[in-house]
Design a protein around this motif. Sequence first.
Motif, short mmCIF file in Angstrom:
data_model
loop_
_atom_site.label_atom_id
_atom_site.label_comp_id
_atom_site.label_asym_id
_atom_site.label_seq_id
_atom_site.Cartn_x
_atom_site.Cartn_y
_atom_site.Cartn_z
N ALA A 103 -5.64 2.10 8.30
CA ALA A 103 -5.69 2.99 9.46
C ALA A 103 -5.32 2.31 10.76
CB ALA A 103 -7.08 3.62 9.57
N GLN A 104 -4.63 1.21 10.72
CA GLN A 104 -4.11 0.59 11.93
C GLN A 104 -2.76 -0.03 11.63
OE1 GLN A 104 -6.40 -2.74 13.37
NE2 GLN A 104 -7.39 -2.98 11.38
N ASP A 105 -1.99 -0.28 12.68
CA ASP A 105 -0.65 -0.83 12.50
C ASP A 105 -0.70 -2.26 12.01
OD1 ASP A 105 0.66 1.47 13.29
OD2 ASP A 105 0.68 0.90 15.40
N CYS A 106 0.24 -2.57 11.12
CA CYS A 106 0.40 -3.95 10.67
C CYS A 106 1.88 -4.17 10.40
CB CYS A 106 -0.45 -4.24 9.44
SG CYS A 106 -0.04 -3.24 8.01
N ILE A 107 2.24 -5.43 10.22
CA ILE A 107 3.60 -5.78 9.84
C ILE A 107 3.55 -6.39 8.45
CG2 ILE A 107 4.44 -6.09 12.19
CD1 ILE A 107 4.15 -9.11 11.80
N ILE A 108 4.69 -6.40 7.78
CA ILE A 108 4.76 -7.01 6.46
C ILE A 108 5.88 -8.03 6.49
CG2 ILE A 108 6.25 -5.21 5.51
CD1 ILE A 108 4.60 -5.64 2.85
N GLU A 109 5.55 -9.25 6.08
CA GLU A 109 6.55 -10.31 6.02
C GLU A 109 7.10 -10.39 4.61
OE1 GLU A 109 9.27 -12.31 6.77
OE2 GLU A 109 8.05 -12.11 8.56
N MET A 110 8.34 -9.97 4.46
CA MET A 110 8.95 -9.86 3.13
C MET A 110 9.52 -11.18 2.62
SD MET A 110 8.42 -6.76 2.24
CE MET A 110 9.48 -6.67 0.80
N THR A 111 9.62 -12.21 3.46
CA THR A 111 10.23 -13.46 3.01
C THR A 111 9.28 -14.31 2.19
OG1 THR A 111 9.68 -14.49 5.13
CG2 THR A 111 11.90 -13.55 4.89
#
Length: 189
Positions: A103-111
């Motif tokens: 329920a909050q913004d996050c980022i995803i590191e795909m490397t």
Amino acid sequence: MIYNSKKNKNGFTLVETMVAITVLLVAVVGPMSYIGHSVSQIYYSRDQIIASNLAMEGIEGVRQIRDSNLLQRWIDGTTGAGYSPPSNPRFHDNIYGPPACHAQDCIIEMTSVPPVLVVCNGACVGVLNQNAAGFFTHGAGTPTKFTRLLKINTVSSDEFRITSTVTWQTSGGATKTVVLSENLFGIND
């Protein structure tokens, strides 16, 4: 006998020349304006395709985290209700849990393998950079016009709704957004 030299000259008058130039301008300017518009549409379409792929990549990253956690659960031999996630440090954000990104913004590191979810706490804007290999990442690289934020919401005890939002600025300064959502099941199987 003297001939009138004005009657025998075959040339263009000023009026005929102006009409010819006007016709030529209409024939050239019309298609040129369509070409300019087509080029801007091509760039917009390219950016929209990139944004759609980046949004889908965010959802796929969360799915990969889920699958890696399920695999780790299978390797550990843990079954049944009351399962607690492994303490393996390579799983930054375990979605068995409630994950930190709920329920909050996050980022995803795909490397990284598996991908890593990082909570923004309202502090990050999710700007994607392009690294030397040409991959989009939140790590080092050249900043791009694209931002990606993920949100994970609980639907039921066994289902999460993943929303991936990619935003970018067009060359005209307009803000465009692609939002993809998907429900992930089998979280606690």
